[in-house]
Design a protein around this motif. Structure first.
Motif, PDB file in Angstrom:
ATOM      1  N   THR A 192       0.842  -1.190   0.000  1.00 32.34           N
ATOM      2  CA  THR A 192       0.000   0.000   0.000  1.00 32.34           C
ATOM      3  C   THR A 192       0.882   1.246   0.000  1.00 32.34           C
ATOM      4  O   THR A 192       1.986   1.221   0.557  1.00 32.34           O
ATOM      5  CB  THR A 192      -0.883   0.036   1.258  1.00 32.34           C
ATOM      6  OG1 THR A 192      -0.058  -0.236   2.398  1.00 32.34           O
ATOM      7  CG2 THR A 192      -1.974  -1.004   1.187  1.00 32.34           C
ATOM      8  N   PRO A 277      -3.127  12.126   0.251  1.00 34.13           N
ATOM      9  CA  PRO A 277      -4.326  11.293   0.117  1.00 34.13           C
ATOM     10  C   PRO A 277      -4.314  10.202   1.178  1.00 34.13           C
ATOM     11  O   PRO A 277      -3.297   9.990   1.839  1.00 34.13           O
ATOM     12  CB  PRO A 277      -4.132  10.652  -1.255  1.00 34.13           C
ATOM     13  CG  PRO A 277      -2.640  10.464  -1.349  1.00 34.13           C
ATOM     14  CD  PRO A 277      -2.003  11.587  -0.532  1.00 34.13           C
ATOM     15  N   PHE A 279      -3.988   6.369   1.893  1.00 38.86           N
ATOM     16  CA  PHE A 279      -3.247   5.377   1.126  1.00 38.86           C
ATOM     17  C   PHE A 279      -4.151   4.382   0.413  1.00 38.86           C
ATOM     18  O   PHE A 279      -5.290   4.161   0.811  1.00 38.86           O
ATOM     19  CB  PHE A 279      -2.269   4.634   2.040  1.00 38.86           C
ATOM     20  CG  PHE A 279      -2.934   3.726   3.043  1.00 38.86           C
ATOM     21  CD1 PHE A 279      -3.109   2.390   2.746  1.00 38.86           C
ATOM     22  CD2 PHE A 279      -3.382   4.206   4.259  1.00 38.86           C
ATOM     23  CE1 PHE A 279      -3.719   1.537   3.659  1.00 38.86           C
ATOM     24  CE2 PHE A 279      -3.995   3.363   5.181  1.00 38.86           C
ATOM     25  CZ  PHE A 279      -4.169   2.032   4.880  1.00 38.86           C
ATOM     26  N   ASN A 325       4.857   6.842   1.373  1.00 43.00           N
ATOM     27  CA  ASN A 325       4.566   6.003   2.545  1.00 43.00           C
ATOM     28  C   ASN A 325       4.217   4.613   2.058  1.00 43.00           C
ATOM     29  O   ASN A 325       3.276   4.441   1.283  1.00 43.00           O
ATOM     30  CB  ASN A 325       3.389   6.580   3.330  1.00 43.00           C
ATOM     31  CG  ASN A 325       3.729   7.921   3.941  1.00 43.00           C
ATOM     32  OD1 ASN A 325       4.228   7.992   5.054  1.00 43.00           O
ATOM     33  ND2 ASN A 325       3.480   9.001   3.207  1.00 43.00           N
ATOM     34  N   ARG A 436       9.602  12.001  15.682  1.00 44.94           N
ATOM     35  CA  ARG A 436       9.863  11.993  14.245  1.00 44.94           C
ATOM     36  C   ARG A 436      11.323  12.296  13.976  1.00 44.94           C
ATOM     37  O   ARG A 436      11.961  13.000  14.738  1.00 44.94           O
ATOM     38  CB  ARG A 436       9.033  13.071  13.563  1.00 44.94           C
ATOM     39  CG  ARG A 436       7.589  12.729  13.485  1.00 44.94           C
ATOM     40  CD  ARG A 436       6.815  13.985  13.139  1.00 44.94           C
ATOM     41  NE  ARG A 436       5.397  13.676  13.092  1.00 44.94           N
ATOM     42  CZ  ARG A 436       4.772  13.290  11.993  1.00 44.94           C
ATOM     43  NH1 ARG A 436       5.421  13.168  10.869  1.00 44.94           N
ATOM     44  NH2 ARG A 436       3.486  13.030  12.021  1.00 44.94           N
ATOM     45  N   LYS A 448       4.415   1.827   8.877  1.00 41.80           N
ATOM     46  CA  LYS A 448       4.782   1.967   7.467  1.00 41.80           C
ATOM     47  C   LYS A 448       6.160   2.604   7.392  1.00 41.80           C
ATOM     48  O   LYS A 448       6.642   3.151   8.386  1.00 41.80           O
ATOM     49  CB  LYS A 448       3.768   2.879   6.776  1.00 41.80           C
ATOM     50  CG  LYS A 448       3.737   4.304   7.366  1.00 41.80           C
ATOM     51  CD  LYS A 448       2.597   5.126   6.788  1.00 41.80           C
ATOM     52  CE  LYS A 448       2.682   6.592   7.175  1.00 41.80           C
ATOM     53  NZ  LYS A 448       2.355   6.892   8.588  1.00 41.80           N
TER      54      LYS A 448
HETATM   55  P1  ADP Z   1       2.667  11.215   8.970  1.00 39.71           P
HETATM   56  O1  ADP Z   1       2.101  12.233   9.876  1.00 39.71           O
HETATM   57  O2  ADP Z   1       3.691  10.318   9.572  1.00 39.71           O
HETATM   58  O3  ADP Z   1       3.090  11.767   7.652  1.00 39.71           O
HETATM   59  P2  ADP Z   1       0.031  10.340   8.195  1.00 39.71           P
HETATM   60  O4  ADP Z   1      -0.868   9.523   9.019  1.00 39.71           O
HETATM   61  O5  ADP Z   1      -0.293  11.747   7.946  1.00 39.71           O
HETATM   62  O6  ADP Z   1       1.489  10.158   8.761  1.00 39.71           O
HETATM   63  O7  ADP Z   1       0.188   9.604   6.822  1.00 39.71           O
HETATM   64  C1  ADP Z   1       0.932  10.080   5.789  1.00 39.71           C
HETATM   65  C2  ADP Z   1       0.551   9.250   4.591  1.00 39.71           C
HETATM   66  O8  ADP Z   1       0.806   7.881   4.862  1.00 39.71           O
HETATM   67  C3  ADP Z   1      -0.909   9.343   4.210  1.00 39.71           C
HETATM   68  O9  ADP Z   1      -0.994   9.438   2.819  1.00 39.71           O
HETATM   69  C4  ADP Z   1      -1.453   8.046   4.731  1.00 39.71           C
HETATM   70  O10 ADP Z   1      -2.601   7.620   4.055  1.00 39.71           O
HETATM   71  C5  ADP Z   1      -0.289   7.124   4.468  1.00 39.71           C
HETATM   72  N1  ADP Z   1      -0.398   5.866   5.180  1.00 39.71           N
HETATM   73  C6  ADP Z   1      -0.925   5.614   6.402  1.00 39.71           C
HETATM   74  N2  ADP Z   1      -0.926   4.289   6.652  1.00 39.71           N
HETATM   75  C7  ADP Z   1      -0.387   3.680   5.570  1.00 39.71           C
HETATM   76  C8  ADP Z   1      -0.146   2.323   5.200  1.00 39.71           C
HETATM   77  N3  ADP Z   1      -0.446   1.310   5.995  1.00 39.71           N
HETATM   78  N4  ADP Z   1       0.420   2.084   3.997  1.00 39.71           N
HETATM   79  C9  ADP Z   1       0.726   3.101   3.172  1.00 39.71           C
HETATM   80  N5  ADP Z   1       0.516   4.374   3.464  1.00 39.71           N
HETATM   81  C10 ADP Z   1      -0.040   4.673   4.634  1.00 39.71           C
END
Ligand code: ADP
Ligand code: MG
Length: 699
Positions: A192, A277, A279, A325, A436, A448
């Motif tokens: 994903t 978006p 994921f 991601n 982070r 992820k």
């Molecule tokens: P961060 O704050 O660490 O950037 P977010 O929750 O905002 O994390 O997510 C950033 C991106 O990662 C978003 O596009 C989200 O949909 C994606 N994401 C979250 N979980 C997964 C997953 N299991 N696999 C791939 N992408 C993911």
């Protein structure tokens, strides 16, 4: 724009998704198609006609008159050729038709797409083949059918085919792993991706007034504005009205296409923004990211703006990337990178984590190459972007677990789970197990990994092809050992600890932007390809060909063709940039400065004819400095012209690319320095193009 529509009503309203399929297809056909989609199976020819006809009816009801196979050739952008549904039936009449054959296969003239020697130009045949795993959709009056694109000989001429193959590879190898842990329910493992997209918005008039922007997408000249991003006041700041209106329409257009645009905010640099978006499956995430970029560009002029997707539109302030991601999960809904409550005891998670660590270490060169473009070279290594060295950040808790495994010591779990903000008005919030690390190019973020090197204008496919295939290799290596083991548990522990030891060098938790890390990374033997051509050289290293061939993701021929194209596009981009600089220098900057000098001279003469011996010190000083800089500019221009001509004369793209890197870029830099210096001494009105300050602060 009517704001009364409810999001759930418009979401995916232009997508031929499972709901529409269920509604419009006979039950058996629907089931068979779903099976094709879920299992990555081949489509049953018998049902294609029925699906095509249902798609056509649905598309026509939604105002479409045409259909197009939509594909991703090796240009980095998408391609489409539209055909009307029209079929003549004699007697001067026509009906709207769309057959299964037309749905499954297209045959665009492929001769003008890059093939890296896979196809001579006279062998123009190329084929597009329907990818049922990506939903068809309607855009601008056409039914878009996502397809793969290949040559007459069957070699992939696109980014999608190897991506789908890599998804199959990781599925097969991943299934072997989960079976070892007693999972018999999972039928498919998918990767994903959520691709966070950064971009700039500037006034359209400014965009049109600069040839570097409209030819190259980034500025090639420009003295820094007096204010940059040092106050950090743009990051997460309130959205300007025009930007906000644009973002609202962008969200809505994307929602209609089933793209779950979720998060939007101002980024660190002035005029910079981000969209993320939710994921989805990797092939869909890739398609959707390409559509997102397309809409970002397309909608901006409606609001009098231009959207810049280049990695480094402006020197001196942050550039734009795309955080890829990446995770993997089973079709039963288990995220294989989720550590669970007690990660130290979750052996399957630890094995998957180890597999990723091994993959990233062994194929760090390929990952680097997947983010290597002429544009991204201007960004990587800049002070906001990850450096050109690949390393992994795991976070405190996983670091401790990994260390205890490597050292064979006891792991004591961290206890602080909640943090209090020191006021009763705000409830205590759960603390993430790790802070982070913004500087790491490959960071674990809870469930992820976030690959942050990818450039903002790139197609994310190659990065994910590399990730999927390299992790498939780890899985397959691990499964070979574990399937043969007599004592599974002890073999598993041994495998994890041996591999963590072997690949420990790729783990780094410190500041990746520091000079010390560069030195340390060199001691660890990590690769550090600062410029793209240096990286491209390694694409076809023996181990890399072996990897892609083993999993049937790319043949050696397909890899060699891509290597050719890397060099070819690098060369072309640099050539356009050099020529743009030459042209702007002679036709914009030199005339403007020369005219300004004349005006100053006339002023001096006028002053002196009014008052003999009047002080003209200021004008004279500027006239002298600018005249000297004008000469310097002219010399730098001649030098750049000379090397550009040499580059243009080179037959071999690889040689030319290396020549641009080593000999042309330094001349481009020298010319820019001279021109930028002139800008700081020339009257604002006399300067022929908008300044950095105008562009980044005028929205
Ligand atoms: P961060 O704050 O660490 O950037 P977010 O929750 O905002 O994390 O997510 C950033 C991106 O990662 C978003 O596009 C989200 O949909 C994606 N994401 C979250 N979980 C997964 C997953 N299991 N696999 C791939 N992408 C993911
Ligand atoms: Mg993020």
């Amino acid at each position: 724009m009517e704001m009364r529509e409810r999001i759930p009503d418009i979401f995916a309203s232009r997508v031929f998704n499972e709901d529409v399929m269920r509604e419009r297809l006979p039950k058996e056909v629907y089931k068979s198609l779903l099976n094709t989609i879920a299992m990555g199976k081949e489509i049953d020819a018998g049902i294609a006609d029925i699906v095509a006809s249902a798609m056509k009816d649905w598309a026509i009801e939604h105002g479409a008159t045409h259909f197009t196979h939509w594909f991703q050739p090796l240009t980095g952008v998408t391609a489409e050729k539209h055909d009307a549904f029209l079929t003549p039936v004699g007697g001067g009449k026509a009906i709207m038709e769309f057959s299964g054959k037309e749905l499954i296969k297209g045959e665009p003239d492929a001769s003008s797409f890059p093939s890296g020697g896979l196809r001579a130009t006279f062998e123009a045949r190329g084929y597009t083949a329907w990818d049922p795993a990506s939903y068809a959709f309607i855009k601008d009056g056409s039914l878009y059918i996502p397809t793969a694109f290949c040559s007459y000989g069957g070699e992939a001429l696109d980014t999608k085919t190897p991506l789908l193959r890599s998804m199959d590879a990781i599925n097969e190898a991943g299934l072997r792993i989960v079976r070892l842990f007693g999972d018999t329910a999972t039928e498919r493992i998918v990767t994903t991706v959520g691709a966070e997209q950064e971009y700039f918005l500037i006034d359209e008039a400014d965009f049109k007034a600069r040839r570097d922007l409209f030819y190259c997408g980034r500025t090639l000249f420009g003295a820094p504005a007096v204010k940059g991003q040092e106050l950090e006041d743009h990051y997460f700041g309130a959205l300007p009205a025009r930007v906000s209106a644009y973002m609202q329409e962008l969200d809505r257009e994307l929602w209609k296409l089933g793209i779950s645009a979720k998060t939007k905010h101002n980024e660190a640099a002035p005029a910079q923004h981000e969209l993320a978006p939710i994921f989805s499956t990797t092939n869909i995430a890739t398609d959707q990211n390409l559509l997102t970029m397309e809409y970002m560009k397309k909608l901006a002029p409606k609001y009098g703006m231009a959207c810049l997707l280049a990695e480094k539109p402006f020197d001196g302030i942050n550039g734009s990337g795309k955080h890829n991601n990446w995770s993997l999960s089973t079709d039963t809904g288990v995220n294989l990178l989720k550590p669970g409550k007690i990660p130290a005891e979750n052996k399957q998670f630890l094995l998957v984590l180890t597999a990723v660590i091994k993959a990233v270490d062994e194929y760090q060169d390929l990952l680097r190459i997947s983010a290597a473009t002429a544009g991204n070279d201007c960004r990587l290594g800049g002070n906001e972007a990850p450096p050109a060295i690949i390393s992994i950040f795991l976070g405190d808790e996983l670091d401790m677990i990994v260390n205890s495994i490597i050292e064979g010591s006891e792991y004591s779990k961290k206890t602080t789970k909640y943090m209090s903000l020191g006021t009763h008005a705000i409830p205590s919030i759960r603390r993430d197990t790790t802070d982070r690390n913004r500087t790491s190019p490959f960071a674990f973020t809870g469930n992820k990994f976030e690959f942050r090197m990818v450039g903002s204008s790139q197609n994310i496919a190659l990065s994910n092809i590399v990730l999927n295939t390299a992790v498939a290799k780890s899985f397959s290596d691990f499964a070979d050992v574990l399937e043969a083991a007599d004592d599974f548990d002890s073999a598993l522990d041994k495998l994890i600890s041996e591999n963590l030891k072997a690949h420990r060098r790729i783990l780094f938790a410190g500041n990746s932007y520091s000079k010390e890390w560069e030195e340390e990374a060199e001691r660890r033997g990590l690769s550090n390809f600062k410029c793209s051509p240096e990286a491209y050289e390694h694409f076809t290293d023996e181990k890399n060909i072996a990897l892609f061939e083993k999993f049937g993701v790319m043949s050696e021929t397909e890899m060699r063709s891509r290597r050719e194209i890397f060099f070819e596009s690098y060369r072309k981009i640099k050539s356009i940039e050099a020529k743009t600089m030459l042209e702007m220098t002679v036709r914009d900057f030199i005339p403007a400065v020369s005219k300004y000098i004349s005006e100053l001279c006339e002023g001096v003469n006028a002053k002196r004819s009014a008052i003999k011996n009047i002080d003209c010190h200021c004008e004279e000083a500027i006239i002298e400095s600018l005249s000297a800089l004008l000469s310097k500019t002219f010399t730098a221009h001649s030098e750049l012209e000379r090397v550009q001509n040499t580059a243009a004369g080179k037959k071999c793209d690889e040689e030319a690319a290396l020549y641009y890197m080593n000999s042309v870029i330094p001349k481009m830099d020298a010319l820019r320095r001279a021109v930028d210096k002139m800008e700081t001494l020339t009257a604002r009105d006399a300067w022929p193009v908008p300044s950095y300050g105008d562009m980044t602060f005028r929205i």
